[in-house]
Design an enzyme around this catalytic site. Structure first.
Site, PDB file in Angstrom:
ATOM      1  N   LYS A 184       2.764  -7.260   8.880  1.00 49.42           N
ATOM      2  CA  LYS A 184       1.919  -5.924   8.672  1.00 49.42           C
ATOM      3  C   LYS A 184       0.603  -6.372   7.706  1.00 49.42           C
ATOM      4  CE  LYS A 184       2.416  -2.621   5.723  1.00 49.42           C
ATOM      5  NZ  LYS A 184       1.310  -2.485   4.869  1.00 49.42           N
ATOM      6  N   ASN A 185       0.766  -6.792   6.836  1.00 48.36           N
ATOM      7  CA  ASN A 185      -0.571  -7.057   6.051  1.00 48.36           C
ATOM      8  C   ASN A 185      -1.394  -8.200   6.345  1.00 48.36           C
ATOM      9  OD1 ASN A 185       0.461  -4.804   4.505  1.00 48.36           O
ATOM     10  ND2 ASN A 185       1.367  -5.903   2.718  1.00 48.36           N
ATOM     11  N   CYS A 241      -2.994   6.850  -3.074  1.00 54.37           N
ATOM     12  CA  CYS A 241      -1.629   6.885  -2.480  1.00 54.37           C
ATOM     13  C   CYS A 241      -0.485   7.053  -3.569  1.00 54.37           C
ATOM     14  CB  CYS A 241      -1.451   5.748  -1.432  1.00 54.37           C
ATOM     15  SG  CYS A 241      -0.891   4.351  -2.240  1.00 54.37           S
ATOM     16  N   ARG A 264      -5.536   3.375  -6.667  1.00 52.63           N
ATOM     17  CA  ARG A 264      -6.373   2.177  -5.581  1.00 52.63           C
ATOM     18  C   ARG A 264      -7.564   2.119  -5.681  1.00 52.63           C
ATOM     19  NH1 ARG A 264      -1.663   1.351  -1.342  1.00 52.63           N
ATOM     20  NH2 ARG A 264      -2.444  -0.665  -1.172  1.00 52.63           N
ATOM     21  N   ASP A 286     -13.554  -0.137  -6.318  1.00 50.23           N
ATOM     22  CA  ASP A 286     -14.721  -0.749  -7.322  1.00 50.23           C
ATOM     23  C   ASP A 286     -14.905  -2.066  -7.158  1.00 50.23           C
ATOM     24  OD1 ASP A 286     -12.150  -0.781  -8.723  1.00 50.23           O
ATOM     25  OD2 ASP A 286     -13.236  -1.499 -10.506  1.00 50.23           O
ATOM     26  N   ASP A 319       5.444  -5.691  -3.542  1.00 47.21           N
ATOM     27  CA  ASP A 319       5.978  -5.221  -2.237  1.00 47.21           C
ATOM     28  C   ASP A 319       7.596  -5.366  -2.147  1.00 47.21           C
ATOM     29  OD1 ASP A 319       3.140  -5.770  -0.445  1.00 47.21           O
ATOM     30  OD2 ASP A 319       3.472  -4.451  -1.962  1.00 47.21           O
ATOM     31  N   ARG A 354       5.959   3.246   8.896  1.00 49.76           N
ATOM     32  CA  ARG A 354       4.616   2.467   8.900  1.00 49.76           C
ATOM     33  C   ARG A 354       4.453   1.128   8.758  1.00 49.76           C
ATOM     34  NH1 ARG A 354       2.134   3.434   3.704  1.00 49.76           N
ATOM     35  NH2 ARG A 354       0.911   1.669   4.488  1.00 49.76           N
TER      36      ARG A 354
HETATM   37  C1  EPZ Z   1      -2.627  -5.161  -0.676  1.00 52.83           C
HETATM   38  O1  EPZ Z   1      -3.235  -3.983  -1.121  1.00 52.83           O
HETATM   39  C2  EPZ Z   1      -1.335  -4.807   0.293  1.00 52.83           C
HETATM   40  N1  EPZ Z   1      -1.680  -3.973   1.281  1.00 52.83           N
HETATM   41  C3  EPZ Z   1      -0.202  -4.096  -0.497  1.00 52.83           C
HETATM   42  O2  EPZ Z   1       0.792  -4.010   0.189  1.00 52.83           O
HETATM   43  C4  EPZ Z   1       0.040  -5.031  -1.581  1.00 52.83           C
HETATM   44  O3  EPZ Z   1       0.907  -4.240  -2.640  1.00 52.83           O
HETATM   45  C5  EPZ Z   1      -1.252  -5.360  -2.695  1.00 52.83           C
HETATM   46  O4  EPZ Z   1      -2.293  -5.982  -1.788  1.00 52.83           O
HETATM   47  C6  EPZ Z   1      -0.923  -6.474  -3.664  1.00 52.83           C
HETATM   48  O5  EPZ Z   1      -0.238  -7.483  -3.151  1.00 52.83           O
HETATM   49  C7  EPZ Z   1      -2.360  -4.489   2.266  1.00 52.83           C
HETATM   50  O6  EPZ Z   1      -2.654  -5.662   2.766  1.00 52.83           O
HETATM   51  C8  EPZ Z   1      -2.593  -3.708   3.515  1.00 52.83           C
HETATM   52  P1  EPZ Z   1      -4.944  -5.003  -4.212  1.00 52.83           P
HETATM   53  P2  EPZ Z   1      -4.445  -3.885  -1.758  1.00 52.83           P
HETATM   54  O7  EPZ Z   1      -6.336  -4.717  -3.967  1.00 52.83           O
HETATM   55  O8  EPZ Z   1      -5.648  -4.834  -1.190  1.00 52.83           O
HETATM   56  C9  EPZ Z   1      -6.136  -2.596  -8.201  1.00 52.83           C
HETATM   57  C10 EPZ Z   1       2.657  -2.663   1.146  1.00 52.83           C
HETATM   58  O9  EPZ Z   1       3.707  -2.152   0.743  1.00 52.83           O
HETATM   59  N2  EPZ Z   1      -7.746  -2.759  -7.680  1.00 52.83           N
HETATM   60  O10 EPZ Z   1      -4.546  -6.554  -4.529  1.00 52.83           O
HETATM   61  O11 EPZ Z   1      -4.845  -2.535  -1.677  1.00 52.83           O
HETATM   62  C11 EPZ Z   1      -5.497  -1.639  -7.327  1.00 52.83           C
HETATM   63  O12 EPZ Z   1      -5.403  -0.378  -7.916  1.00 52.83           O
HETATM   64  C12 EPZ Z   1       1.265  -2.623   0.519  1.00 52.83           C
HETATM   65  O13 EPZ Z   1       2.605  -3.519   2.361  1.00 52.83           O
HETATM   66  C13 EPZ Z   1      -8.816  -2.170  -8.408  1.00 52.83           C
HETATM   67  O14 EPZ Z   1      -8.558  -1.786  -9.481  1.00 52.83           O
HETATM   68  O15 EPZ Z   1      -3.976  -4.311  -3.264  1.00 52.83           O
HETATM   69  C14 EPZ Z   1      -4.127  -2.292  -7.884  1.00 52.83           C
HETATM   70  O16 EPZ Z   1      -3.728  -1.821  -9.149  1.00 52.83           O
HETATM   71  C15 EPZ Z   1       1.426  -1.677  -0.743  1.00 52.83           C
HETATM   72  N3  EPZ Z   1     -10.032  -2.215  -7.927  1.00 52.83           N
HETATM   73  C16 EPZ Z   1      -4.328  -3.885  -8.029  1.00 52.83           C
HETATM   74  O17 EPZ Z   1      -5.756  -4.040  -7.914  1.00 52.83           O
HETATM   75  C17 EPZ Z   1     -10.323  -2.659  -6.277  1.00 52.83           C
HETATM   76  O18 EPZ Z   1     -11.300  -2.596  -6.120  1.00 52.83           O
HETATM   77  C18 EPZ Z   1      -3.926  -4.538  -6.642  1.00 52.83           C
HETATM   78  O19 EPZ Z   1      -4.710  -4.253  -5.536  1.00 52.83           O
HETATM   79  C19 EPZ Z   1      -9.155  -3.036  -5.673  1.00 52.83           C
HETATM   80  C20 EPZ Z   1      -7.784  -3.211  -6.375  1.00 52.83           C
END
Ligand code: EPZ
Length: 418
Positions: free
Chosen positions: A22-23, A116, A121, A124, A305, A397
């Site tokens: 999926k990811n 969510c 999430r 920025d 995850d 999902r």
């Molecule tokens: C991806 O989400 C995955 N989703 C998530 O999988 C996974 O948990 C996550 O990466 C971490 O590995 C997809 O690939 C579709 P991040 P993403 O940006 O890209 C903070 C699942 O269950 N952050 O690495 O949203 C954020 O709040 C899903 O399959 C900021 O602060 O993850 C979080 O605390 C859930 N500012 C941390 O970084 C930003 O601009 C990690 O987020 C972006 C992120």
């Protein structure tokens, strides 16, 4: 909404083929938009998030069709730059379209993705990086409008190795002018998959799987056929399932090097794991051992995850375990549901202390998010009696065939639409 009904206590034995990731496929679907032509994808999982993403790319002008298990996307025409709000609210990962629609059309209007249930999430880091690439970003009260006359290469250093931000920067940089380097880039396998895919289309990217990725802008991309890599979290989920109730499992179509941290924790709990070629075998002792500490980390650390699924194993392990969830600020929504089944868990902020009990009891529980929902199914496999996992839509999902897969290896489980 739907629900899964599970009669617990049946050991699992058999073989499962792991679905496409999926990811990995979500950013690949966004990347297809960069090519004024056709993309053919094999091993694409038929899950709700993919369906939603396909609805979005159709809404901006692409043609999409399935030929059995092959997905064909024709993105010759893109006739709008607005990503409909209803889709973005439904699926926050649609924010990945920001970079690709910008890269293709130099303009995009998209609503802020909702947070969510696992955390706020924010985006920025995405926006800060895109601004460095000669992109104007305006906050239009719930919407963001991004525009540029030309995307320019830049040296971007991420404050945090965000997966989504790394992907959006790569997508925006592919057809840009100049060279973009991403420092402190995410190293997840899904980033490498996106690099492989884009380079197959004619992009010039290197460095994925390290913390520095370089993208040399090219003039145009070309058609591609591509097979999506297997889903490492689905593989881990099924390992947790057999660990929770006992038995032996062969997983086919896995990339075991994507699972090192998960395998290490399974072994620490007392499981036997053998990997060879694209297969993995796991067998489970009478009772799992507790684990002193699991800290979720960016790849190659233990994946966030897999946190909920691991917790569903540790709640019936011998001894006390501690989990620290360092990635998302509220990813313990499954804890009160596990407690309804007799689990003994204390949480304090990002830390959870789990005292293993001999066995869980079946109960009526509610999925609050994708991986927490999968964890409740895993708990139900172990529990004495019947467990009903409501709000099954969360699970659908990301899990293409969890009902047929688990039934195939002996689980007494069925899905009910009502
Ligand atoms: C991806 O989400 C995955 N989703 C998530 O999988 C996974 O948990 C996550 O990466 C971490 O590995 C997809 O690939 C579709 P991040 P993403 O940006 O890209 C903070 C699942 O269950 N952050 O690495 O949203 C954020 O709040 C899903 O399959 C900021 O602060 O993850 C979080 O605390 C859930 N500012 C941390 O970084 C930003 O601009 C990690 O987020 C972006 C992120």
């Amino acid at each position: 909404m739907g629900k899964f009904i599970i009669e617990g206590g049946y050991k699992l034995n058999g073989e499962i083929k792991v679905q496409g990731s999926k990811n990995a496929v979500l950013p690949v679907l966004a990347a297809a938009i960069l090519n004024k032509g056709k993309t053919v994808l094999y091993n694409c999982p038929k899950i709700m998030d993919v369906n939603n993403m396909l609805k979005i790319i159709e809404s901006i002008g692409c043609q999409v069709k399935w030929e059995e298990d092959t997905l064909i996307i024709d993105s010759t025409i893109i006739d709008t730059h607005i990503i409909p709000k209803k889709y973005v609210q439904m699926m926050r990962s649609s924010i990945i379209l920001l970079g690709s629609v910008l890269g293709r059309t130099k303009y995009v209007k998209i609503s802020f993705p909702g947070g969510c249930s696992i955390g706020s999430r924010p985006i920025d880091l995405h926006l800060k990086a895109l601004k460095q690439m000669n992109i104007t970003i305006e906050d239009k009260y719930g919407f963001i409008e991004c525009s540029t006359d030309k995307i320019k290469g830049a040296k971007v250093t991420l404050d945090y190795p965000s997966v989504g931000a790394t992907e959006n920067i790569m997508l925006a940089a592919v057809l840009s002018d100049g060279v973009t380097t991403i420092h402190n880039a995410a190293k997840e396998p899904e980033i490498s998959e996106l690099q492989y895919f884009l380079n197959q289309m004619g992009a010039m990217i290197e460095g994925a799987s390290t913390d520095t990725i370089t993208i040399k802008g090219v003039k145009a991309l070309h058609d591609v056929e591509y097979r999506i890599m297997p889903d490492r979290i689905i593989a881990g989920t099924y390992m947790s399932a057999v660990a929770s109730v006992g038995g032996e499992l062969y997983l086919n179509d896995v990339k075991s090097d994507h699972l090192d941290a998960t395998i290490a924790k399974m072994v620490e709990m007392g499981c036997y794991v053998k990997t060879y070629d694209d297969k993995l075998f796991i067998s489970v002792p009478q009772r799992l051992q507790s684990i002193d500490l699991i800290r979720t980390q960016p790849y190659p650390g233990f994946p966030t995850d897999m946190q909920a699924q691991m917790m569903s194993d540790l709640v019936v392990a011998n001894g006390t375990s501690i989990i620290v969830e360092t990635i998302f600020e509220s990813r313990y929504k499954h804890v009160p549901e596990l407690a309804k089944m007799g689990a003994d868990i204390i949480t304090d902020g990002r830390t959870a202390v789990i005292k293993g009990v001999k066995r869980l009891n079946g109960a009526e529980v509610f999925a609050k998010d994708l991986r927490g929902g999968a964890a409740l199914i895993i708990a139900g496999l172990n529990a004495d009696g019947r467990t009903v996992v409501n709000n099954a839509h969360h699970i659908l999902r990301g899990y293409e065939s969890i009902e047929t897969d688990l039934k195939k290896i002996g689980a007494q489980l069925r899905y009910s639409k009502d």
